[in-house]
Scaffold this motif. Structure first.
Motif, PDB file in Angstrom:
ATOM      1  N   MET A  68       0.866  -1.187   0.000  1.00 34.32           N
ATOM      2  CA  MET A  68       0.000   0.000   0.000  1.00 34.32           C
ATOM      3  C   MET A  68       0.903   1.238   0.000  1.00 34.32           C
ATOM      4  SD  MET A  68      -2.861  -1.238   2.762  1.00 34.32           S
ATOM      5  CE  MET A  68      -3.741  -2.795   2.544  1.00 34.32           C
ATOM      6  N   PHE A  69       1.508   1.510  -1.145  1.00 37.70           N
ATOM      7  CA  PHE A  69       2.597   2.466  -1.212  1.00 37.70           C
ATOM      8  C   PHE A  69       2.150   3.920  -1.057  1.00 37.70           C
ATOM      9  CE2 PHE A  69       3.662  -1.302  -3.776  1.00 37.70           C
ATOM     10  CZ  PHE A  69       4.627  -1.817  -2.930  1.00 37.70           C
ATOM     11  N   GLU A  70       0.991   4.255  -1.586  1.00 36.66           N
ATOM     12  CA  GLU A  70       0.508   5.623  -1.416  1.00 36.66           C
ATOM     13  C   GLU A  70       0.180   5.900   0.054  1.00 36.66           C
ATOM     14  OE1 GLU A  70      -2.669   6.013  -4.299  1.00 36.66           O
ATOM     15  OE2 GLU A  70      -1.311   7.104  -5.627  1.00 36.66           O
ATOM     16  N   LYS A  71      -0.393   4.910   0.726  1.00 36.74           N
ATOM     17  CA  LYS A  71      -0.659   5.056   2.162  1.00 36.74           C
ATOM     18  C   LYS A  71       0.652   5.189   2.929  1.00 36.74           C
ATOM     19  CE  LYS A  71      -3.992   4.571   4.391  1.00 36.74           C
ATOM     20  NZ  LYS A  71      -4.816   5.595   5.058  1.00 36.74           N
ATOM     21  N   ALA A  72       1.666   4.445   2.505  1.00 37.72           N
ATOM     22  CA  ALA A  72       2.972   4.537   3.152  1.00 37.72           C
ATOM     23  C   ALA A  72       3.530   5.949   3.026  1.00 37.72           C
ATOM     24  CB  ALA A  72       3.935   3.519   2.543  1.00 37.72           C
ATOM     25  N   VAL A  73       3.459   6.511   1.814  1.00 36.90           N
ATOM     26  CA  VAL A  73       3.956   7.873   1.589  1.00 36.90           C
ATOM     27  C   VAL A  73       3.198   8.866   2.465  1.00 36.90           C
ATOM     28  CG1 VAL A  73       4.110   9.753  -0.096  1.00 36.90           C
ATOM     29  CG2 VAL A  73       4.821   7.443  -0.742  1.00 36.90           C
ATOM     30  N   GLU A  74       1.898   8.692   2.589  1.00 36.64           N
ATOM     31  CA  GLU A  74       1.098   9.580   3.442  1.00 36.64           C
ATOM     32  C   GLU A  74       1.586   9.547   4.887  1.00 36.64           C
ATOM     33  OE1 GLU A  74      -3.043   8.787   3.266  1.00 36.64           O
ATOM     34  OE2 GLU A  74      -3.209   9.176   1.120  1.00 36.64           O
ATOM     35  N   SER A  75       1.852   8.342   5.364  1.00 35.97           N
ATOM     36  CA  SER A  75       2.291   8.202   6.758  1.00 35.97           C
ATOM     37  C   SER A  75       3.667   8.823   6.967  1.00 35.97           C
ATOM     38  CB  SER A  75       2.312   6.720   7.145  1.00 35.97           C
ATOM     39  OG  SER A  75       2.417   6.562   8.533  1.00 35.97           O
ATOM     40  N   SER A  91      14.109   8.780   3.986  1.00 36.44           N
ATOM     41  CA  SER A  91      14.642   7.618   3.274  1.00 36.44           C
ATOM     42  C   SER A  91      13.539   6.631   2.925  1.00 36.44           C
ATOM     43  CB  SER A  91      15.717   6.941   4.128  1.00 36.44           C
ATOM     44  OG  SER A  91      16.251   5.825   3.458  1.00 36.44           O
ATOM     45  N   SER A  92      12.659   6.370   3.885  1.00 35.16           N
ATOM     46  CA  SER A  92      11.567   5.420   3.658  1.00 35.16           C
ATOM     47  C   SER A  92      10.582   5.944   2.615  1.00 35.16           C
ATOM     48  CB  SER A  92      10.836   5.135   4.974  1.00 35.16           C
ATOM     49  OG  SER A  92      11.714   4.574   5.926  1.00 35.16           O
ATOM     50  N   LYS A  93      10.319   7.224   2.678  1.00 33.23           N
ATOM     51  CA  LYS A  93       9.414   7.836   1.703  1.00 33.23           C
ATOM     52  C   LYS A  93       9.993   7.716   0.294  1.00 33.23           C
ATOM     53  CE  LYS A  93       7.244  12.259   0.500  1.00 33.23           C
ATOM     54  NZ  LYS A  93       7.238  13.715   0.769  1.00 33.23           N
ATOM     55  N   ALA A  94      11.291   7.944   0.163  1.00 30.06           N
ATOM     56  CA  ALA A  94      11.935   7.840  -1.149  1.00 30.06           C
ATOM     57  C   ALA A  94      11.813   6.427  -1.714  1.00 30.06           C
ATOM     58  CB  ALA A  94      13.401   8.248  -1.042  1.00 30.06           C
ATOM     59  N   SER A  95      11.962   5.415  -0.855  1.00 28.20           N
ATOM     60  CA  SER A  95      11.837   4.022  -1.312  1.00 28.20           C
ATOM     61  C   SER A  95      10.459   3.767  -1.901  1.00 28.20           C
ATOM     62  CB  SER A  95      12.089   3.060  -0.145  1.00 28.20           C
ATOM     63  OG  SER A  95      13.413   3.167   0.321  1.00 28.20           O
ATOM     64  N   ALA A  96       9.424   4.289  -1.243  1.00 27.80           N
ATOM     65  CA  ALA A  96       8.061   4.112  -1.743  1.00 27.80           C
ATOM     66  C   ALA A  96       7.836   4.910  -3.020  1.00 27.80           C
ATOM     67  CB  ALA A  96       7.057   4.526  -0.677  1.00 27.80           C
ATOM     68  N   GLN A  97       8.442   6.095  -3.111  1.00 24.44           N
ATOM     69  CA  GLN A  97       8.254   6.931  -4.296  1.00 24.44           C
ATOM     70  C   GLN A  97       8.904   6.319  -5.532  1.00 24.44           C
ATOM     71  OE1 GLN A  97       9.711  10.575  -2.444  1.00 24.44           O
ATOM     72  NE2 GLN A  97       7.683  11.510  -2.674  1.00 24.44           N
ATOM     73  N   LEU A 100       6.397   4.007  -6.872  1.00 27.35           N
ATOM     74  CA  LEU A 100       5.290   4.739  -7.494  1.00 27.35           C
ATOM     75  C   LEU A 100       5.718   5.487  -8.756  1.00 27.35           C
ATOM     76  CD1 LEU A 100       3.645   6.149  -4.248  1.00 27.35           C
ATOM     77  CD2 LEU A 100       2.697   4.389  -5.747  1.00 27.35           C
ATOM     78  N   GLY A 101       7.010   5.405  -9.099  1.00 29.21           N
ATOM     79  CA  GLY A 101       7.498   6.063 -10.302  1.00 29.21           C
ATOM     80  C   GLY A 101       7.794   7.539 -10.126  1.00 29.21           C
ATOM     81  N   GLU A 102       7.819   8.010  -8.887  1.00 28.17           N
ATOM     82  CA  GLU A 102       8.094   9.423  -8.602  1.00 28.17           C
ATOM     83  C   GLU A 102       9.599   9.616  -8.395  1.00 28.17           C
ATOM     84  OE1 GLU A 102       5.613  10.126  -5.213  1.00 28.17           O
ATOM     85  OE2 GLU A 102       3.755   9.765  -6.320  1.00 28.17           O
ATOM     86  N   PHE A 103      10.361   9.441  -9.463  1.00 29.62           N
ATOM     87  CA  PHE A 103      11.814   9.403  -9.375  1.00 29.62           C
ATOM     88  C   PHE A 103      12.427  10.720  -8.907  1.00 29.62           C
ATOM     89  CE2 PHE A 103      12.058   5.839 -12.808  1.00 29.62           C
ATOM     90  CZ  PHE A 103      11.608   4.933 -11.872  1.00 29.62           C
TER      91      PHE A 103
END
Length: 526
Positions: A68-75, A91-97, A100-103
């Motif tokens: 649930m990567f978008e939820k992860a980014v929100e958190s 760092s964790s947010k970058a991994s999820a992005q 999601l293709g948000e390079f």
């Protein structure tokens, strides 16, 4: 979280500091600094801010593990609202992005982590390898990206090398050096094209990594292969046992780095096919399946075996659908248009666990007519790709040495050949090179093999912004590219010891066996 947020809000309303450490700790000048300093403190000593951001990041990591990567980014973003430079959240947010293709956003976050982390012994080393993945896929994603990464590594690596000699058992230092060398390998491999320097860093990084691992157990791998071959022989399977008519699951198997993600994206681009991530439902239930079949077999009753197999097969289908429904429910609540609309009642589910090639015997028993797609790639290409790749901790760590890597590969080849012998035609082979050279023809044959109608949108699989959580996250977003074919030849000389270990298996005249596929005459069938 509700209680912590309320406590923090009330404290702010009373004008109280929320950065004071528990147990008499002193308030520090900056909330941001104090929260970062609290990363390794136990919860009963953290400040209110430190506790809240730690819980938010932990929540984000749970979402990440659940795909649930978008939820992860929100958190993670919620944590950053409290502490904008909290490195674990960045760092964790970058991994999820990345997934999601948000390079661009991921690169900016990683650069910030790299700049703010400990300058002598960095803690969040994912920043180096994460940036390497992004920059190797899209060098212009951030200005001066490679220069900043390389300069940072060259600044601190000599000091870490000295510390490593003094403390050879320090796993963190060894792991940091391994990741830095791996990043420099990627830099020279994709940017400077200096293969000598690239190979030097690849070998140096693996020397640090392998020093921290126990010895490879080659005998255990051979025993596993022998056991499968001894159990699954002609006569093992009973006629009429299993969900004979059910073709719901599509199993994807193969050796790591074989092109399975490309195949999965093609399938997943059909409106009636969905995936449930890298975590195979079938594999997760395998112990129960195996144990129940053994118990039923002891009775000698075919009816009992049929009943147990039927029950277990339906259990796999039910759990697969429940998992998909859970993922879809979360997407509908939180997603934007980043995800394509998926049919409310998909007819096929992909179950991708590459090492399920060991479990084809059980798959066939439960689902005698379900599609089993085996992705195969040029032996040396797949071996080199596995060798240079940084896998998560586990058995695949050992692909960083020629000996274990060749053992794993030869086991895989022996098992695939076994299924072709005892269950001829049961496994459908899909050559990676055919997908690369003739995607239109292959895509139509792949969809035809599922029994579904063709959809023109399938060929636009790389344009659909699905979240891609796989070892090939950045590569698969490029669509079709041929640079990976015979990529090993750039390093042909240092790879010669591996060629010798693989022996005659270095060649594989395997053909794509999709029933409706006819290769065009100009496709090079290597």
């Amino acid at each position: 979280l509700f209680i912590l947020r309320n406590d923090r809000r009330r404290a702010k309303e009373r004008g109280e500091a929320t950065d004071i450490l528990k147990g008499g700790g002193q308030a520090v000048s900056s909330v941001i600094q104090s929260v970062n300093d609290e990363v390794y403190l136990p919860f009963n000593q953290k400040s209110l801010d430190g506790t809240l951001v730690a819980v938010l990041v932990a929540k984000g990591k749970q979402y990440f593990m659940a795909n649930m990567f978008e939820k992860a980014v929100e958190s993670y973003q919620d944590a950053l609202e409290i502490a904008p430079l909290y490195l674990d959240a960045l760092s964790s947010k970058a991994s999820a992005q990345i997934i999601l293709g948000e390079f661009k956003e991921a690169a900016e976050a990683y650069l910030k982590v790299m700049e703010l982390d400990d300058q002598e012994n960095p803690v969040f080393t994912d920043a180096f390898t994460g940036l390497a993945k992004i920059l190797s896929a899209k060098q212009d994603v951030i200005e001066g990206g490679w220069e900043k990464v390389v300069a940072r590594i060259e600044q601190i690596m000599p000091s870490l090398e000295k510390k490593r000699k003094v403390a050879p058992s320090n796993k963190h230092i060894a792991g940091t050096l391994a990741r830095m060398h791996n990043t420099l390998f990627t830099y020279h491999d994709t940017n400077t094209k200096d293969t000598a320097k690239a190979w030097h860093h690849l070998k140096s990084g693996f020397a640090h990594k392998m020093a921290m691992l126990g010895p490879w157990n080659a005998l255990e791998e051979k025993k596993k292969v022998a056991m499968v071959k001894n159990i699954f022989k002609p006569g093992f399977w009973y006629d009429g046992v299993g969900l004979m008519e059910d073709k719901t699951p599509i199993f994807i198997i193969g050796f790591p780095r074989s092109g399975s993600t490309l195949l999965e994206r093609v399938l997943d681009s059909h409106s009636q096919v969905v995936g449930t991530g890298e975590d195979s439902v079938f594999n997760g239930r395998l112990d129960q399946i195996r144990n129940q079949i053994v118990k039923a077999s002891v009775t000698g009753s075919v009816d009992m075996i049929r009943s147990v197999v039927d029950h277990e097969a339906k259990g796999v289908l039910k759990e697969t659908r429940v998992r998909w429904e859970s993922i879809e429910k979360t997407k509908k609540k939180t997603s934007t248009s980043s995800f394509a609309t998926i049919d409310e009642n998909p007819q096929r589910f992909t179950d991708k666990m590459l090492t399920n090639y060991f479990n084809v015997g059980f798959i066939h028993m439960l689902f005698p007519n379900a599609l089993i797609l085996h992705v195969a790639r040029n032996p040396m290409d797949v071996l080199f790709s596995s060798y240079k790749h940084e896998f998560p901790a586990g058995t695949l760590d050992y692909t960083s040495e020629f000996g274990p890597l060749s053992d794993l590969y030869l086991s895989y080849r022996e098992i695939i050949e076994h299924w072709d012998t005892v269950l001829p035609g049961r496994v459908t082979h899909v050559r990676y090179e055919d997908m690369v050279n003739d995607m239109p023809g292959m895509a139509k044959a792949i969809i035809a093999s599922t029994g579904l109608e063709w959809e023109e949108g399938v060929l636009d699989f790389h344009k659909k912004k699905h979240a891609v959580n796989t070892h090939s996250t950045t590569q698969v977003r490029k669509g079709i590219y041929k640079t990976a074919v015979e990529a090993w030849k750039r390093y042909e000389e240092p790879l010669q010891p591996l060629v010798k270990l693989v022996g005659e298996k270095v060649d594989w005249n395997l053909k794509t066996s999709l029933p409706s596929y006819i290769p065009p005459v100009d496709v090079d069938a290597k």
